[in-house]
Each structure stands twice: as C-alpha cells, then as structure tokens.
Design a protein around this motif. Structure first.
Motif: not given
Ligand SMILES: *Cc1c(COP(=O)(O)O)cnc(C)c1O
Length: 428
Positions: A388-391, A297-298, A321-324, A383-386
């Motif tokens: 939304k690309r948060e630190d 769902s995310r 799609s998140q870089g492998g 979800h935040k890491v992969l």
C-alpha cells in the motif's frame, strides 16, 4: 573522555535495548535468551580459562566448570538422543571447521547442498571449506522441491567420491534429504555432516527431523538461533571414534579457551527446552506457516506455496515487484520491522547486494508470545509498507504500539523461581 564513555554506555544499554523493545525482529538467525539463562550468563566464568576437556584441564581452579561442562554435554545427549557431544566450539562456524578438518585433508573433495537450497558460506569455497583447502562439489538443485535433487546428487557423489557431504543450511524451508543421501555417501566411504545451526531448537522440540536418527555422522550447530541460548556452537555424534578425533581438533586447533560463561547459560536453555521445547517448536512452525498464508492472501509472492510454504521457522518472499530485496528491507526497517534481504533460488551470486527476496524468521516473535493472530497483524503491517506504500514512519508508530504488549519471554522457567545473584549484584 566522558563523552566517549557516555556514548559507549548509552549505545549499548539504552539505545539498543529500546531498539529491540520497539521493533519486530524477524531476523531468522537470532533469538532472545531466557531471563534465568541471562542471569547465569553474567558470571565470573567470563574471566576464566579452562583449556582442554572437563577433568583433564591444563589449568587449576576449574572444578566447577568441569562439572558444569560435562553436565551440559550430557544434557545435549539427552535432548538430542546423541551419544557424544562437545560444546566447546565458540560458534557454529568453528564447529564446522573442526569437523571438516577431521574428515578431509587439503585437496580432498566435499559435496555440499546447492547454494540455492540454503548452504551456509562456511560450507563453501568462499568460507571455512575454502580456508581448509577442501574442494567444493556442489550438488544439483531441484527447483520443484526447492531442495537437493536426490537422483542427480547420488550420481555426483558416486562419480566424485567426496570425503564428506554437508546438508543443512541457512535459508531453507524444507528438510534436506538426509536419509536419501546417507547411503550414497557411505557407499563411497564418506561421512554425512548435518549443519543444524538454524534448526537446532526445532529438532530439540521434535518439530524437525533429527538428522542423527536418519544417518548423519556428525551434527554441528549454533546455540543461539532457533535454540534460544547464548551465542556458541556444539557438535553431536553417535560414533565414539569420530567424536574423539573431532574433540582433539576443536582444542587445540580451533579454540584455546571456549568462553566459559556460555556453558551454564546453555545448560539452563537445555533444561528449559526439555520442559517447553515441544510447545515452543510447534508454535514456531505453525506461526511461520500462518505468516506465509497471511502474506500470500495480501498479494505477496511467497515461495513454496505448492509445498505448504514452509516446515521451518522461515518464510521466503519474492519482492521484485516491490522494488527488490534491498529497498524492501530498508523500508521495513524504517517502519520498525527488522529482517534481511536474501538471494532467492534463481538469483545469481552477484545479486547479493540487491537480491530478489526477503528472509523472515518467526522464532523470536514466537518466543515473546506471538501466535497466529499476531502473524496476521505482522502480515498487515508489511502489506501497508510494501504494497500500500504507506509512510513507513507512520507504520512505525503502529509497530511500537503493537510491540508494547509483548514484553515477556515465554517457554522458559520463571526467573523468580531461583534466587540468582549476578556478578553485578555481587560487585554492588
Ligand atoms: C549461522 C550459521 C552458521 C554459523 O554459525 P555461527 O554460530 O554464526 O558461527 C553455520 N551454519 C549455518 C547453516 C548457519 O546458518
């Protein structure tokens, strides 16, 4: 000297303990022992030898371990509805080696589940099977069911006449077709081995089909994955003759001593599974499904959607799609979420260093008391890491805060229910 000694002690005791307490562990093959199992694990038995079988040893002084070991085998039989068991293999791989060696001579063939359906390296020509000189025949894969293609597999078994067939695996969401293939392998005079290393705890709790009740001749397993005991192996049987032949192979071919301190810890875990195994196994499977849904769902690409995502403790996601897989696993590690990159069904073996996917297992977080709501939190952190690309370092603080609430191991006896002096207490 002092510095090295300090380093050994601190890396082992404080550093790694803090690592575990401050991260979310989603490695699908690991678990935590119960406090009571841990108390009996640290015992004088770790210093002792007991070659042979209980009450028929080659050493003196073994009468207590004899009793403990035969009791442990009986508890396995009771919990898994088997007639015979042998807990001496020191790992799942050694359990496999002992069974494979009995069922085939070098140069004979064995059929294995397709690698895409999760076969373990020990089933393949690159691992134990190859080391024993047994020829690997890989069964066909059906991408739709993410499983062995039964009709094609029956044909391969009839044509190749393997001595045995191995089902069960390391990366699988749905049960392998034991019933469907047991007649085919028996019709060519072969045996069916089910490797339950990953799902032994789910079988114990009735949340995964018991392969012995569906046509498997031998079930091998590890005692430390979903079954939350000390690291070790076991083999379960109904057939007396096969049990005797394998037992004679475990010792003296594949082990001499079998690391005795794990035997009482395994017995405590068996007793705990008899009491709490059902709740524990059901919670694992429902957590895995919930985590899969929350990830999907995310915006994550979760495998097996058309089949309800998973029936095991595992969830597989495609992170191309998140870089492998390599990059995603590393970023999550920086954020304190520990799991492993994994080949997905379409990846060639050469992609092992940077595969498409991540393998997630929820058995350990279930064991520390997490439920559906916590699966939602884990999905959000990922979800935040992969996505939304948060630190990752910032997310790591959230992970540590979240993890603080989960300090107790569930589905086990209260450690204060028994006075157990450990060896350390006795030595002062
Ligand atoms: C982990 C695993 C093994 C090996 O078990 P060890 O106890 O690590 O030797 C064997 N088979 C399967 C399917 C596994 O996943």
């Amino acid at each position: 000297m002092d510095e090295l000694l300090d380093k050994v002690v601190s890396l082992t005791v404080s550093s790694n303990r803090d690592r575990v307490l401050n991260t979310i562990n989603l490695i699908a093959s690991e678990n935590l022992m119960s406090p009571l199992a841990l108390r009996v694990y640290i015992s004088d038995f770790m210093h002792r030898y007991a070659e042979g079988k209980p009450f028929k040893r080659y050493y003196q002084g073994t009468y207590y371990i004899d009793e403990l070991e035969s009791m442990t085998n009986e508890l396995f039989n009771k919990l898994f509805n088997s007639r015979y068991s042998d807990v001496r293999p020191v790992s799942g791989t050694i359990a496999n080696a002992s069974v494979f060696r009995v069922l085939a001579e070098p140069g004979d063939k064995a059929a294995i589940a397709p690698v895409q359906a999760g076969a373990h390296v020990s089933h393949t020509k690159f691992g134990t099977l190859g080391a024993l000189g047994i020829i690997q025949v890989e069964l066909p894969y059906d991408p739709e069911s993410m499983n062995v293609d039964v009709d094609k597999a029956v044909k391969v078994i009839e044509e190749e006449e393997p001595r045995f067939l191995v089902l069960g695996g390391s990366v699988y969401l749905f049960p392998h077709p034991v019933e469907d293939l047991s007649n085919a392998i028996k019709s060519v005079g072969g045996k069916l081995v089910y490797d339950a290393a990953h799902v032994l705890g789910l079988i114990a709790g009735g949340a995964w089909p018991n392969p012995l009740e569906r046509g498997a001749d031998a079930v091998t397993g590890s005692t430390h994955k979903t079954f939350p005991g000390p690291q070790g192996g076991v083999v379960l049987f109904n057939d007396k003759d096969l049990y005797k032949r394998v037992s004679k192979t475990i010792f003296p071919w594949f082990i001499s001593n079998h690391h005795l301190h794990r035997i009482p810890a395994t017995a405590v875990t068996l007793l705990e599974m008899m009491e709490y195994g059902r709740d524990y196994a059901n919670a694992i499977v429902s957590n895995a499904r919930r985590l899969a849904e929350e990830l999907a769902s995310r915006g994550f690409k979760v495998l097996g959607e058309h089949l309800g995502y998973t029936r095991s403790h595992q969830v597989l996601i495609d992170v191309r799609s998140q870089g492998g897989g390599a990059k995603a696993a590393k970023l999550l590690e920086e954020a304190g979420i520990i799991l492993n990159k994994n080949l997905l069904p379409w990846d060639p073996p050469s992609a092992v260093q940077d595969p498409s996917g991540l393998r997630i297992g929820v058995q350990e977080v279930t064991r520390i008391g997490m439920k559906g709501g916590e699966m939602e939190v884990i999905a959000e952190l990922m979800h935040k890491v992969l996505i939304k690309r948060e630190d990752p370092k910032k997310v790591r603080r959230e992970v540590e805060e979240f993890r603080k609430e989960y300090r107790r191991i569930h589905y086990c006896f209260d450690p204060r229910s028994r006075q157990v002096e450990t060896l350390l207490d006795l030595l002062g």
